[in-house]
Design a protein around this motif. Structure first.
Motif, PDB file in Angstrom:
ATOM      1  N   LYS A  16       3.195  -6.196   1.647  1.00  0.00           N
ATOM      2  CA  LYS A  16       2.681  -6.728   0.564  1.00  0.00           C
ATOM      3  C   LYS A  16       3.477  -7.172  -0.724  1.00  0.00           C
ATOM      4  O   LYS A  16       3.457  -8.028  -1.001  1.00  0.00           O
ATOM      5  CB  LYS A  16       1.429  -5.871  -0.251  1.00  0.00           C
ATOM      6  N   SER A  34       0.267  -4.412  -9.209  1.00  0.00           N
ATOM      7  CA  SER A  34      -0.965  -3.513  -9.855  1.00  0.00           C
ATOM      8  C   SER A  34      -0.398  -2.048  -9.484  1.00  0.00           C
ATOM      9  O   SER A  34      -0.605  -1.181 -10.413  1.00  0.00           O
ATOM     10  CB  SER A  34      -2.381  -3.884  -9.455  1.00  0.00           C
ATOM     11  N   GLY A  35       0.173  -1.872  -8.437  1.00  0.00           N
ATOM     12  CA  GLY A  35       0.592  -0.355  -8.095  1.00  0.00           C
ATOM     13  C   GLY A  35       1.541   0.101  -9.057  1.00  0.00           C
ATOM     14  O   GLY A  35       1.650   1.237  -9.412  1.00  0.00           O
ATOM     15  N   TYR A  38      -0.311   1.726 -11.971  1.00  0.00           N
ATOM     16  CA  TYR A  38      -0.641   3.188 -11.586  1.00  0.00           C
ATOM     17  C   TYR A  38       0.328   3.879 -11.643  1.00  0.00           C
ATOM     18  O   TYR A  38       0.351   5.238 -12.104  1.00  0.00           O
ATOM     19  CB  TYR A  38      -1.598   2.930 -10.301  1.00  0.00           C
ATOM     20  N   ARG A  39       1.622   3.529 -10.994  1.00  0.00           N
ATOM     21  CA  ARG A  39       2.807   4.375 -10.993  1.00  0.00           C
ATOM     22  C   ARG A  39       3.291   4.710 -12.340  1.00  0.00           C
ATOM     23  O   ARG A  39       3.748   5.852 -12.695  1.00  0.00           O
ATOM     24  CB  ARG A  39       3.958   3.673 -10.204  1.00  0.00           C
ATOM     25  N   ALA A  99       0.785   8.569  -8.374  1.00  0.00           N
ATOM     26  CA  ALA A  99       0.056   7.342  -8.622  1.00  0.00           C
ATOM     27  C   ALA A  99      -1.466   7.408  -7.913  1.00  0.00           C
ATOM     28  O   ALA A  99      -2.647   6.913  -8.553  1.00  0.00           O
ATOM     29  CB  ALA A  99       0.743   6.035  -8.473  1.00  0.00           C
ATOM     30  N   SER A 100      -1.349   7.680  -6.685  1.00  0.00           N
ATOM     31  CA  SER A 100      -2.733   7.690  -6.085  1.00  0.00           C
ATOM     32  C   SER A 100      -3.569   8.713  -6.503  1.00  0.00           C
ATOM     33  O   SER A 100      -4.929   8.673  -6.338  1.00  0.00           O
ATOM     34  CB  SER A 100      -2.265   7.597  -4.564  1.00  0.00           C
ATOM     35  N   ALA A 103      -4.924   7.151  -9.685  1.00  0.00           N
ATOM     36  CA  ALA A 103      -5.813   6.037  -9.398  1.00  0.00           C
ATOM     37  C   ALA A 103      -7.046   6.455  -8.838  1.00  0.00           C
ATOM     38  O   ALA A 103      -7.936   5.456  -8.869  1.00  0.00           O
ATOM     39  CB  ALA A 103      -5.025   5.233  -8.478  1.00  0.00           C
ATOM     40  N   ARG A 109      -8.892   3.586 -13.788  1.00  0.00           N
ATOM     41  CA  ARG A 109      -8.888   2.151 -13.350  1.00  0.00           C
ATOM     42  C   ARG A 109      -9.573   1.399 -14.154  1.00  0.00           C
ATOM     43  O   ARG A 109      -9.344   0.077 -14.344  1.00  0.00           O
ATOM     44  CB  ARG A 109      -9.953   2.152 -12.040  1.00  0.00           C
ATOM     45  N   GLY A 129      -1.967  -5.128  -4.420  1.00  0.00           N
ATOM     46  CA  GLY A 129      -2.636  -3.844  -4.861  1.00  0.00           C
ATOM     47  C   GLY A 129      -3.411  -3.387  -3.665  1.00  0.00           C
ATOM     48  O   GLY A 129      -3.034  -3.401  -2.547  1.00  0.00           O
ATOM     49  N   ARG A 130      -4.749  -2.934  -4.201  1.00  0.00           N
ATOM     50  CA  ARG A 130      -5.639  -2.096  -3.212  1.00  0.00           C
ATOM     51  C   ARG A 130      -7.082  -2.723  -3.273  1.00  0.00           C
ATOM     52  O   ARG A 130      -7.754  -2.881  -2.641  1.00  0.00           O
ATOM     53  CB  ARG A 130      -5.589  -0.601  -3.325  1.00  0.00           C
ATOM     54  N   ASP A 131      -7.373  -3.275  -4.732  1.00  0.00           N
ATOM     55  CA  ASP A 131      -8.618  -3.601  -4.746  1.00  0.00           C
ATOM     56  C   ASP A 131      -8.586  -4.898  -5.741  1.00  0.00           C
ATOM     57  O   ASP A 131      -9.449  -5.213  -6.599  1.00  0.00           O
ATOM     58  CB  ASP A 131      -9.484  -2.572  -5.910  1.00  0.00           C
ATOM     59  N   MET A 132      -7.640  -5.762  -5.295  1.00  0.00           N
ATOM     60  CA  MET A 132      -7.248  -6.896  -6.186  1.00  0.00           C
ATOM     61  C   MET A 132      -8.728  -7.772  -5.712  1.00  0.00           C
ATOM     62  O   MET A 132      -9.101  -8.681  -6.401  1.00  0.00           O
ATOM     63  CB  MET A 132      -6.241  -7.857  -5.890  1.00  0.00           C
ATOM     64  N   ARG A 180      -1.682   9.648   1.619  1.00  0.00           N
ATOM     65  CA  ARG A 180      -2.204   8.561   0.548  1.00  0.00           C
ATOM     66  C   ARG A 180      -3.042   7.712   1.065  1.00  0.00           C
ATOM     67  O   ARG A 180      -3.995   7.263   0.168  1.00  0.00           O
ATOM     68  CB  ARG A 180      -0.688   7.827   0.162  1.00  0.00           C
ATOM     69  N   ASP A 184      -6.434   7.182  -0.946  1.00  0.00           N
ATOM     70  CA  ASP A 184      -6.761   5.713  -1.409  1.00  0.00           C
ATOM     71  C   ASP A 184      -8.249   5.393  -0.790  1.00  0.00           C
ATOM     72  O   ASP A 184      -8.987   4.639  -1.036  1.00  0.00           O
ATOM     73  CB  ASP A 184      -5.733   4.625  -1.176  1.00  0.00           C
ATOM     74  N   ARG A 187     -11.281   7.312  -1.997  1.00  0.00           N
ATOM     75  CA  ARG A 187     -12.118   7.732  -3.250  1.00  0.00           C
ATOM     76  C   ARG A 187     -13.382   6.879  -3.309  1.00  0.00           C
ATOM     77  O   ARG A 187     -13.811   5.871  -2.939  1.00  0.00           O
ATOM     78  CB  ARG A 187     -10.868   7.544  -4.091  1.00  0.00           C
TER      79      ARG A 187
HETATM   80  O1  C5P Z   1       1.405  -0.282  -4.002  1.00  0.00           O
HETATM   81  P1  C5P Z   1       2.052   0.964  -4.555  1.00  0.00           P
HETATM   82  O2  C5P Z   1       2.208   2.004  -3.430  1.00  0.00           O
HETATM   83  O3  C5P Z   1       2.946   1.027  -5.717  1.00  0.00           O
HETATM   84  O4  C5P Z   1       0.475   1.935  -5.178  1.00  0.00           O
HETATM   85  C1  C5P Z   1       0.546   3.225  -5.748  1.00  0.00           C
HETATM   86  C2  C5P Z   1      -0.572   3.777  -5.668  1.00  0.00           C
HETATM   87  O5  C5P Z   1      -1.239   3.144  -6.512  1.00  0.00           O
HETATM   88  C3  C5P Z   1      -1.425   3.707  -4.502  1.00  0.00           C
HETATM   89  O6  C5P Z   1      -1.327   4.510  -3.370  1.00  0.00           O
HETATM   90  C4  C5P Z   1      -2.930   3.532  -4.888  1.00  0.00           C
HETATM   91  O7  C5P Z   1      -3.414   4.741  -4.809  1.00  0.00           O
HETATM   92  C5  C5P Z   1      -2.721   3.232  -6.472  1.00  0.00           C
HETATM   93  N1  C5P Z   1      -3.225   1.621  -6.317  1.00  0.00           N
HETATM   94  C6  C5P Z   1      -4.531   1.347  -6.548  1.00  0.00           C
HETATM   95  N2  C5P Z   1      -4.959   0.260  -6.637  1.00  0.00           N
HETATM   96  C7  C5P Z   1      -4.158  -0.749  -6.736  1.00  0.00           C
HETATM   97  C8  C5P Z   1      -2.788  -0.614  -6.411  1.00  0.00           C
HETATM   98  C9  C5P Z   1      -2.325   0.557  -6.527  1.00  0.00           C
HETATM   99  O8  C5P Z   1      -5.506   2.454  -6.736  1.00  0.00           O
HETATM  100  N3  C5P Z   1      -4.520  -2.143  -7.225  1.00  0.00           N
END
Ligand code: C5P
Length: 223
Positions: A16, A34-35, A38-39, A99-100, A103, A109, A129-132, A180, A184, A187
């Motif tokens: 991604k 977006s990750g 959170y990082r 980060a996770s 998150a 959030r 991201g994960r929830d875009m 992870r 993710d 949750r």
């Molecule tokens: O994508 P990346 O590995 O940088 O994301 C790190 C962590 O941030 C993910 O494992 C996830 O828990 C969280 N995250 C999220 N929602 C997003 C992007 C990332 O919960 N939109």
């Protein structure tokens, strides 16, 4: 004016990040990682010696996060946290894992929601991201859910870390990615899952170029 968004959601290591950056470049659109937000929250908490499950502390940090996305002297994307440049530590698996954890806190959030939506500007936005597609930009005209087998994702992460001169151990990476993903996906708030109207692309046997071209073709179809 309606500003289009292409969302790319999926598990870590699915490609991604690389594909979104290239896509944004090709289209001349803005890009949201977006990750990284959170990082950065996780890193800020760790630097302050805050426990990652300290809901009040971590969500306060997320609300007042002092970050700046910029280009470094060589024109590469860079980020500042509390005024200081953040280096490779942001990309480590330890930071991804932390980060996770942050998150999974609903208040964190919520605190990052408007900050993410602020990235939407003409002529368009590519959001990674994960929830875009499910939460942040539910009206995006094109939503892609990018996956790949866990072993292949771990292998890619391994090569990426090695390239950056960071330590990496493949069996440990497979374990960490799987853990992870589980956190993710399970949750309660904004779990990792495809939006109902997302198109799923499995990149296990595809090159970055092939994925990029497939998404560009989808974007062209949608005008
Ligand atoms: O994508 P990346 O590995 O940088 O994301 C790190 C962590 O941030 C993910 O494992 C996830 O828990 C969280 N995250 C999220 N929602 C997003 C992007 C990332 O919960 N939109």
């Amino acid at each position: 004016m309606f500003v289009p968004v292409i969302t790319l959601d999926g598990p870590g290591g699915s490609g991604k990040g690389t594909v979104s950056r290239l896509l944004a470049e090709r289209l001349g659109w803005s890009f949201l990682d977006s990750g990284a937000l959170y990082r950065l929250v996780a890193l800020g908490a760790l630097r302050r010696g805050m426990a990652l499950d300290d809901v009040a502390g971590v969500s306060g940090l997320a609300r007042h996060l002092d970050v700046c996305f910029e280009l470094d002297e060589a024109g590469a994307p860079a980020v500042r946290l509390d005024g200081d440049r953040v280096g490779g530590e942001l990309r480590t698996e330890a930071c991804g894992d932390a980060a996770s954890k942050v998150a999974a806190i609903p208040e964190v959030r919520q605190a990052l929601l408007d900050r993410q939506r602020d990235f939407r500007s003409a002529p368009g936005l590519v959001a990674d991201g994960r929830d875009m597609g499910t939460v942040v930009f539910p009206d995006a005209p094109l939503k892609v859910f990018l996956t790949a087998d866990t072993e292949e994702r771990a292998r890619r992460r391994y090569l990426q870390l090695k390239e950056q001169g960071l330590n990496a151990n493949l069996p440990a990476l497979i374990e960490e990615l799987a853990e992870r993903d589980r956190r993710d996906a399970e949750r309660a708030v904004a779990p990792l899952r495809p939006a109902e109207d997302a198109i799923e692309v499995n990149s296990t046997h595809m090159s970055i170029d092939a994925v990029l071209n497939e998404i560009l073709a989808l974007a062209a179809q949608r005008g």
